[in-house]
Design a protein around this motif. Sequence first.
Motif, PDB file in Angstrom:
ATOM      1  N   GLY A 110       1.485   9.388  -5.597  1.00  0.00           N
ATOM      2  CA  GLY A 110       1.642  10.709  -5.006  1.00  0.00           C
ATOM      3  C   GLY A 110       2.812  11.512  -5.535  1.00  0.00           C
ATOM      4  O   GLY A 110       3.027  12.632  -5.075  1.00  0.00           O
ATOM      5  N   GLU A 136      -2.988   9.796 -13.394  1.00  0.00           N
ATOM      6  CA  GLU A 136      -3.527   8.439 -13.292  1.00  0.00           C
ATOM      7  C   GLU A 136      -4.161   7.956 -14.589  1.00  0.00           C
ATOM      8  O   GLU A 136      -5.271   7.449 -14.603  1.00  0.00           O
ATOM      9  CB  GLU A 136      -4.528   8.330 -12.117  1.00  0.00           C
ATOM     10  N   ASP A 160      -6.539   3.279  -2.581  1.00  0.00           N
ATOM     11  CA  ASP A 160      -6.569   4.734  -2.489  1.00  0.00           C
ATOM     12  C   ASP A 160      -8.028   5.160  -2.686  1.00  0.00           C
ATOM     13  O   ASP A 160      -8.559   5.069  -3.787  1.00  0.00           O
ATOM     14  CB  ASP A 160      -5.679   5.335  -3.579  1.00  0.00           C
ATOM     15  N   ASN A 173      -3.218  -2.933  -6.660  1.00  0.00           N
ATOM     16  CA  ASN A 173      -3.927  -2.082  -5.695  1.00  0.00           C
ATOM     17  C   ASN A 173      -5.155  -1.429  -6.318  1.00  0.00           C
ATOM     18  O   ASN A 173      -6.233  -1.420  -5.713  1.00  0.00           O
ATOM     19  CB  ASN A 173      -2.989  -0.994  -5.154  1.00  0.00           C
ATOM     20  N   GLU A 174      -5.000  -0.851  -7.503  1.00  0.00           N
ATOM     21  CA  GLU A 174      -6.153  -0.185  -8.115  1.00  0.00           C
ATOM     22  C   GLU A 174      -7.169  -1.215  -8.589  1.00  0.00           C
ATOM     23  O   GLU A 174      -8.382  -0.967  -8.539  1.00  0.00           O
ATOM     24  CB  GLU A 174      -5.717   0.733  -9.268  1.00  0.00           C
ATOM     25  N   ARG A 206      -9.215   8.116  -2.494  1.00  0.00           N
ATOM     26  CA  ARG A 206      -9.417   9.457  -3.065  1.00  0.00           C
ATOM     27  C   ARG A 206     -10.292   9.354  -4.318  1.00  0.00           C
ATOM     28  O   ARG A 206     -10.045   8.520  -5.177  1.00  0.00           O
ATOM     29  CB  ARG A 206      -8.066  10.077  -3.417  1.00  0.00           C
ATOM     30  N   TYR A 216       2.479   1.858  -3.527  1.00  0.00           N
ATOM     31  CA  TYR A 216       1.468   2.354  -4.470  1.00  0.00           C
ATOM     32  C   TYR A 216       1.172   3.825  -4.204  1.00  0.00           C
ATOM     33  O   TYR A 216       1.146   4.662  -5.117  1.00  0.00           O
ATOM     34  CB  TYR A 216       0.209   1.500  -4.351  1.00  0.00           C
ATOM     35  N   ARG A 217       0.958   4.153  -2.932  1.00  0.00           N
ATOM     36  CA  ARG A 217       0.621   5.545  -2.594  1.00  0.00           C
ATOM     37  C   ARG A 217       1.780   6.490  -2.902  1.00  0.00           C
ATOM     38  O   ARG A 217       1.572   7.618  -3.345  1.00  0.00           O
ATOM     39  CB  ARG A 217       0.203   5.653  -1.132  1.00  0.00           C
ATOM     40  N   GLY A 245       0.828  -1.208   0.000  1.00  0.00           N
ATOM     41  CA  GLY A 245       0.000   0.000   0.000  1.00  0.00           C
ATOM     42  C   GLY A 245       0.859   1.254   0.000  1.00  0.00           C
ATOM     43  O   GLY A 245       0.574   2.217  -0.712  1.00  0.00           O
TER      44      GLY A 245
END
Lengths: 434, 434
Positions: free
Chosen positions: A93, A103, A147, A330-331, A149, A88-89, A85
Amino acid sequence: MARITGVEVVDVRFPTSRDRDGSDAMNPDPDYSAAYLVLRTDDGPDGHGLVFTIGRGNDVQVAAIRSLAPHVLDRPVPETAADLGALYRELVGDSQLRWLGPEKGVAHMALGAVVNAAWDLAARRAGLPVWRFLAGMSPEEVVGLVDFRYLSDALTPDEALAVLRAAEPGKAGRAAALERDGYPAYTTSPGWLGYPDAKVEALTRQALADGFDMVKLKVGGDLADDVRRLRLVREVVGPDVRVAVDANQRWDVGTAIGWMRELAPFDPYWVEEPTSPDDVLAHRAIADALRPIKVATGEHVPNRVVFKQLLQAGAVDVVQLDACRVGGVNENVAILLLAAKFGVPVCPHAGGVGLCELVRHLAMFDFVAVSGTTDDRAVEWVDHLHEHFTDPAVVRGGRYVAPVAPGFSAELVPATLADFRYPDGPVWTELEAR
Amino acid sequence: MARITGVEVVDVRFPTSRDRDGSDAMNPDPDYSAAYLVLRTDDGPDGHGLVFTIGRGNDVQVAAIRSLAPHVLDRPVPETAADLGALYRELVGDSQLRWLGPEKGVAHMALGAVVNAAWDLAARRAGLPVWRFLAGMSPEEVVGLVDFRYLSDALTPDEALAVLRAAEPGKAGRAAALERDGYPAYTTSPGWLGYPDAKVEALTRQALADGFDMVKLKVGGDLADDVRRLRLVREVVGPDVRVAVDANQRWDVGTAIGWMRELAPFDPYWVEEPTSPDDVLAHRAIADALRPIKVATGEHVPNRVVFKQLLQAGAVDVVQLDACRVGGVNENVAILLLAAKFGVPVCPHAGGVGLCELVRHLAMFDFVAVSGTTDDRAVEWVDHLHEHFTDPAVVRGGRYVAPVAPGFSAELVPATLADFRYPDGPVWTELEAR
């Protein structure tokens, strides 16, 4: 503590355009390619990832993956959900690189390759295939991969936890069922646009003999051709085998609706990519007009934000996630959770280079730990280029066999890396010399 | 016949992060950069184009532009609307490169740079600034520039023709008015997030003294800071000067609405980029909740398909096209026509490297030949880095002066190319040596 000590990226291309394998209405002459990544470590296994492309521009994709090397070089090898995690972040970022998307496109696919290679690394160290590695994580760990967001108007962390907790009972039984029976597949092998009718017919008969209960045809080049080919296939398979069609983004709204009404007498199961993958409102209009024919899309949907809207708008009946288009595992976990929340089945896009190898892990994780079902679900199967992988996807009796080797199955065999390297591998220098 | 004989692409970066110029809630430390392109010809002027980035990844953008060289090398120099339409369509239609988008991110911005450089070339040969070159084309020629694929549910060629024909009367008068009075500008110079209050106040007073009737502040870092800064600026400017705020994609839907309600007492004119540029449905929800505060977006909207949906959904009150994010002049003409059809004003995004230089041409073309008005319209102005351009944007009395030099104003001065080349120009080798 083991560290990542090297980032190697190779431009690998297969001269598939010579046989029109992979030809469709938008992509007449693809050379299936991979921007291929190895994360070297100073202790234990390496990690492998890739981005699938169809030829020109694979070098740009290679450059984009190389640009991410500072984020992973000298980093401790990721082992836990929290490590994966965090990586990925950090990648998402990077504000300067974010400008190149955000993205989406080349920069985002590069990020996905690095994330997927990190998953390969972590799963290999854990001694598990990625689907089992993921399914072994707690709901809290899985939620920590995502994520949220831009998602909170459709899916909150608490809602995601609820989806995962609801799937906890029966996980071990479903994993055992996968290892025994595999996961449903459908085949696109008969349906490439460049194939003559006799080849389509022969390959369709072969698909039935091989145990498939769903096939897919490319459409959108010429309406009369599509009607003839779909009638042919429907006659071969009878009324009970599902026949999907794939327009590869050829149409505007009006054309999509009109064209599909001409094909409706042959009972198409879904229409895939009827129009631009960015066009949520167009997919909704097409879906509203064509029901009960389903609308499917996803292989070119750039990120979780667009998938979220497709689901919010009721614009898709089938979510076709892609292992290499978005920000890695992750996504894709976020996309699986969104689809589960909205009750829409996920039927991953595959084919290409390595996509069958990768997405089977995601579909199997979905069955074990997210949706808990294979109803209305199947993973695409295209039977070529698997011989280039060390842990190739296997389909038997119309079902994907559950992979058992540790990792994410993205590793290419050494001979392939040597032979198909572009432009200096022997396959390409010999073609050039002709 | 003159031909394009060379494609030169240079990685140019300015170390702007040292002064926090350009800092906002998502982009704390940008190094404003350009992937800079020159199309060399064997006869007559060269053509110049660029992609603006904020640092890392500019090399990837350079690689993407280089990958398009085969499409332009040895091509006749484009001169007419038809030539420029054909080049754009050929680039968008490269099916292998399309896979890298489609029509988004690094690959699409590269295409836009090539298209814009071709416009620079054609306008120079015609001896006209691009805004006059475009405004001199017939409605039919302008419509021929546009790719209507995926647009026909919102804008047909006939509807676009009707928009352009309705603007034919008065074109000469509006062009003369531009040359006399210029085009409205607003300034973002006071409002970067990294600036202390005293600097914000001083720059706001300067903006008033310079004749601006609209300023913009960055928000989204810290609510208390935003309230304090917006109150400060509102006190300085009084009730009649418009104060816009820009969140640079920081928020989800709920946060955007809640945060803006706290800022509402200070009468913000618009909120810019409240959330993901891909999120049509979120923008609609935010716009519905916040009216009469306007919602603006566009600098990161990837293509005409997403702009179309933002307009169809009533999700934006202000369209902020960007000269370098989409497929060049041709796609921006499509966006101007869409906005005109839906009656939504276009206020182009600028700042960065060269964006002020480029977008003034598009806004002026809009006034002369598309919307026919400057009501509710203004082009962003940020007063830095203009000294690097041979035909720099000039704002006087709060208005952009109409450019008169032939071309698209994207050409960098030779000293800049030598000094700021990354990583081997002297500015960077000296910084590296410290």
